[in-house]
Design a protein around this motif. Structure first.
Motif, PDB file in Angstrom:
ATOM      1  N   TRP A 351       0.851  -1.190   0.000  1.00 28.01           N
ATOM      2  CA  TRP A 351       0.000   0.000   0.000  1.00 28.01           C
ATOM      3  C   TRP A 351       0.893   1.249   0.000  1.00 28.01           C
ATOM      4  O   TRP A 351       1.931   1.251   0.670  1.00 28.01           O
ATOM      5  N   PRO A 352       0.550   2.272  -0.749  1.00 32.35           N
ATOM      6  CA  PRO A 352       1.491   3.379  -0.908  1.00 32.35           C
ATOM      7  C   PRO A 352       1.662   4.251   0.332  1.00 32.35           C
ATOM      8  O   PRO A 352       2.593   5.036   0.381  1.00 32.35           O
ATOM      9  N   ALA A 353       0.810   4.164   1.293  1.00 29.41           N
ATOM     10  CA  ALA A 353       0.946   5.081   2.427  1.00 29.41           C
ATOM     11  C   ALA A 353       0.547   4.410   3.720  1.00 29.41           C
ATOM     12  O   ALA A 353      -0.242   3.474   3.743  1.00 29.41           O
ATOM     13  N   GLN A 354       1.119   4.894   4.790  1.00 32.63           N
ATOM     14  CA  GLN A 354       0.641   4.523   6.117  1.00 32.63           C
ATOM     15  C   GLN A 354      -0.490   5.488   6.473  1.00 32.63           C
ATOM     16  O   GLN A 354      -0.484   6.641   6.049  1.00 32.63           O
ATOM     17  N   LEU A 355      -1.417   5.021   7.251  1.00 27.09           N
ATOM     18  CA  LEU A 355      -2.535   5.884   7.616  1.00 27.09           C
ATOM     19  C   LEU A 355      -2.132   6.815   8.748  1.00 27.09           C
ATOM     20  O   LEU A 355      -1.152   6.609   9.441  1.00 27.09           O
ATOM     21  N   ALA A 356      -2.926   7.865   8.896  1.00 26.62           N
ATOM     22  CA  ALA A 356      -2.745   8.756  10.038  1.00 26.62           C
ATOM     23  C   ALA A 356      -4.125   9.010  10.611  1.00 26.62           C
ATOM     24  O   ALA A 356      -5.124   8.881   9.901  1.00 26.62           O
ATOM     25  N   MET A 362     -11.015   9.277   9.864  1.00 24.43           N
ATOM     26  CA  MET A 362     -10.955   8.347   8.750  1.00 24.43           C
ATOM     27  C   MET A 362      -9.557   7.799   8.540  1.00 24.43           C
ATOM     28  O   MET A 362      -9.381   6.751   7.957  1.00 24.43           O
ATOM     29  N   GLY A 363      -8.547   8.537   8.952  1.00 23.86           N
ATOM     30  CA  GLY A 363      -7.211   7.996   8.962  1.00 23.86           C
ATOM     31  C   GLY A 363      -6.422   8.132   7.682  1.00 23.86           C
ATOM     32  O   GLY A 363      -5.461   7.403   7.495  1.00 23.86           O
ATOM     33  N   ASN A 364      -6.790   9.053   6.778  1.00 27.34           N
ATOM     34  CA  ASN A 364      -5.970   9.220   5.585  1.00 27.34           C
ATOM     35  C   ASN A 364      -4.690   9.973   5.916  1.00 27.34           C
ATOM     36  O   ASN A 364      -4.678  10.861   6.762  1.00 27.34           O
TER      37      ASN A 364
END
Lengths: 465, 276
Positions: A351-356, A362-364
């Protein structure tokens, strides 16, 4: 619960009087069948059943126990043929919780598959994610590329999960025989593990955290400290279970010698997990077919040699100690690998990113959104393709097994080279172990059926899938 | 599949990839094809890797289906430029000797034990991703399983799992049953696979050899309609007794209803665009 009296000739006479109270209930009719009168027991009508039984010539009663009986460990239906209080035949009826998870997985991407299989056995979700991810990784031929930190996190979660699952096994098993304190303290400790899960994965269950290629997220700040505190607390609390149960004469009276299943029986019936180890055979896939570096951890495979429900209880209790040992070692390793990747380097899979955690919950990751929306068209295309289409898995089949709290849990994944599983079949340990119900309970007392079933700890979500 | 040329090509692919004799790896695989219908062999395939996903390390290939186009669009509506793309779906085919590791030992021991029947029983042996699959003809399944269980050098005491798989386009071999055997004595796993046509979905039951296969076979019957002859009580296990059809077959729809969300309608998963 409904019962059928054994004597077909008993006929109408016992049927008439007890039927009166239920006459108006279309769902619980009292009826005569070729196998004898049938009673539907709904509470406060025991006299009618006793009267009916007294009319019968023998003491043969067929009891249909479940699927909504509180002591059957879930929506399990037991069909028991009793002669007095002795069980002469025991059969299981399953399928009441079938939700078609395997079929559904064939219509989602390989990554989404983990979201489905985590819902099978709701007490050991990480084991399902683990077996599935391992099978997919084998098909992708990336088993050797999983970062060390991801492997350590997987082991950490699997072992925490083993503790929470064994706690529920002991808690509900205790509750079913009246040991209510064991139940309350079991759920009390399980809550602590679920808090850790929530901290690490964001959810108490249905995590979808272990994914093909690694894990979804890195450890959040402060997680290791909480884990160490949990270990400290568990070391104080675990002895309570031993103090309550190990030498308790009532507890032992209910468990010792109940649900006997020897090694030959286990192999013939495919029974694994604590039931197999209670025969004295140290078969644990973490040791015999190690994955994700289990061979580098210091822990013991727990066995007992009594082949009975008490042995299985003691094994679970001791396995929680061993899992704590592994969790401790995981925490040390994770402390030394801060900042390392937690998913494979291959950008076609990861997956290209870790969530925040965003303000909307929502954690994008805002950095990633800025990158794909404002800086790089290629990154946007890539993100879109990976998330909507998914990655392709080379054709073939793989069978990957892990040691779940209940025994050998395996995923047979078949790929036709597409972006979705062609077939994903789970070898569920509860499903297989439940086949031992007959051999565990036949010839014993009806009250021991509950103990015997609880000792193999089936979870119906996994059985029925 | 409306183009007659395509169909012929398809048939050629099948004939080319599946040998007549048991366990022979001598067949020359033909995989991949262009829209013009010209056949290409494995070597040429290197130039167009996107056409076919060839399993690494496979020496012969098993074509089980052919994919057309992309994005799941059928007919004239495909403006993506990929409409003419045809890609065979190939599974790893028979592996040549040596298989490597203990696989050869198991294969030899099994061949010795089966004696004259070995050639007839074993269709082919596939070693892929470190796992060994022995494809068996159904008539010989039970004796082979018995042998695998009882021979001291093999000793596959446990049948871990039986799973059905439905390959609707693998004509004449639509239904597969995969038996996952475990030898705790030697710490090995192998897979037995039996393929039967949809029109005659009968496989002899191995319950007499492995009692644990009881529920597994019921499950495979329930979901795929594979009839295990000699099973003590082959009834449905997870679906209701009166359920019509076998839900995990590929021709059985997933079902579902469209869901409305913020004014847009999301179709059920089995009718959404797929990327095949």
């Amino acid at each position: 619960m409904s019962t059928a009296m054994g004597n077909p000739t008993a006929g109408a006479s016992p049927g008439a009087s007890p039927g009166a109270s239920l006459a108006g209930d279309p769902y619980a009719p009292q009826q005569d069948t070729v196998a004898g009168p049938v009673f539907t027991v709904t509470g406060q009508d025991w006299d009618a059943v006793v009267a009916g039984a007294a009319e019968a010539e023998d003491e043969r009663v067929v009891v249909n126990m479940g699927p909504q009986h509180p002591s059957t460990h879930g929506v399990l239906r037991l069909i028991l043929e009793l002669d007095g209080e002795t069980v002469t035949e025991a059969r299981c009826g399953i399928g009441y919780l079938h939700t078609g998870i395997e079929k559904n997985m064939e219509f989602r991407t390989w990554t989404q598959g983990t979201t489905f299989c985590t819902r099978m056995d709701y007490l050991a979700p990480f084991s399902y994610e683990a077996a599935y991810s391992q099978a997919v990784e084998r098909l992708l031929d990336i088993e050797g590329d999983i970062p060390q930190r991801a492997q350590d996190m997987r082991v950490l979660l699997l072992e925490l999960n083993r503790i929470s699952s064994h706690l529920v096994a002991i808690a509900t098993g205790g509750m079913e025989i009246g040991a209510l304190t064991v139940m309350t303290i079991g759920f009390r400790e399980r809550e602590l593990v679920l808090d850790l899960f929530e901290l690490i994965t964001g959810l108490r269950m249905n995590h979808a955290f272990i994914r093909p290629g690694g894990v979804a997220q890195d450890m959040p700040p402060g997680a290791l400290e909480q884990i160490r505190e949990f270990i400290k607390l568990m070391k104080k609390r675990l002895p309570e279970y031993a103090a309550f149960c190990n030498a308790n004469p009532i507890f032992k009276g209910r468990l010792v010698g109940v649900g006997h299943l020897d090694l030959a029986g286990c192999l013939a019936l495919g029974t694994t997990g604590p039931a197999l180890r209670s025969t004295g055979y140290p078969w644990d896939l973490r040791r015999t077919q190690p994955y994700w570096g289990y061979d580098t951890y210091d822990f013991d495979v727990v066995t007992w040699d009594s082949c009975d429900a008490y042995g299985r209880f003691r094994i679970r209790l001791e396995e929680m100690w061993q899992s704590l040992r592994i969790v401790e070692q995981c925490a040390d390793r994770l402390g030394n690998s801060e900042g390392d990747p937690v998913i494979v380097a291959d950008k076609k899979i990861a997956w290209p990113a870790q969530l925040a955690v965003g303000s909307d919950g929502m954690g994008n990751s805002l950095d990633h959104i800025r990158h794909i929306m404002g800086e790089s068209m290629e990154a946007l295309i890539h993100h879109f393709k990976l998330v909507t289409e998914g990655f392709r898995v080379p054709p073939g089949q793989a069978y990957a097994a892990v040691e779940s709290p209940r025994g050998e849990l395996a995923c047979h994944a078949v790929s036709d080279g597409g972006t979705k599983p062609f077939r994903a079949h789970f070898r569920d340990p509860s499903f297989v172990n439940l086949q031992a119900t007959s051999i565990l309970s036949e010839g014993g007392m009806v009250a021991d059926v509950i103990v015997a079933i609880a000792s193999i700890d089936p979870v119906m979500g996994g059985v029925d899938r | 599949m409306t183009d007659p040329d395509a169909r012929t090509d398809d048939d050629k692919l099948r004939a080319g990839s599946r040998g007549e004799a048991a366990g022979t790896a001598k067949q020359e695989p033909k995989v991949g094809s262009t829209p013009q219908g010209a056949e290409r062999d494995l070597g040429v395939q290197e130039e167009m890797p996107e056409n076919t996903v060839v399993p690494a390390g496979a020496d012969s290939l098993e074509v089980i289906a052919v994919r057309e186009g992309m994005f799941g669009v059928q007919g004239s509506g495909d403006t993506s430029g990929y409409g003419g793309l045809r890609r065979p779906v190939v599974m790893p085919g028979a592996s040549p000797r040596p298989y490597g590791g203990w696989f050869d030992e198991v294969a030899d021991r099994l061949a010795d034990g089966l004696g004259a029947d070995a050639q007839a029983a074993v269709e082919k042996v596939v070693v892929h991703r470190g796992e060994m699959t022995i494809h068996l003809r159904r008539e010989h399944l039970v004796t082979t399983a018995q042998h695998l269980r009882d021979d001291t050098g093999l000793r596959f005491e446990v049948c871990s799992s039986v799973s059905g798989v439905h390959y609707p386009e693998d004509t004449g071999r639509e239904l597969h049953a995969a038996y996952h055997l475990l030898s705790m004595t030697h710490n090995r796993r192998i897979r037995l696979e039996v393929s039967v046509p949809d029109s005659d979905p009968h496989i002899p039951s191995v319950v007499a050899v492995y009692p644990t296969a009881d529920w597994h076979e019921r499950e495979a019957f329930d979901f795929f309609g594979i009839v295990f002859d000699g099973h003590p009580s082959l009834t449905r296990i997870l679906m209701p007794d009166d359920w019509p059809g076998h839900p995990q077959r590929k021709d059985y729809p997933l079902g579902g209803i469209p869901v409305e969300y913020k004014g847009a309608t999301i179709p059920p998963p089995d009718t959404r665009r797929t990327y095949g």
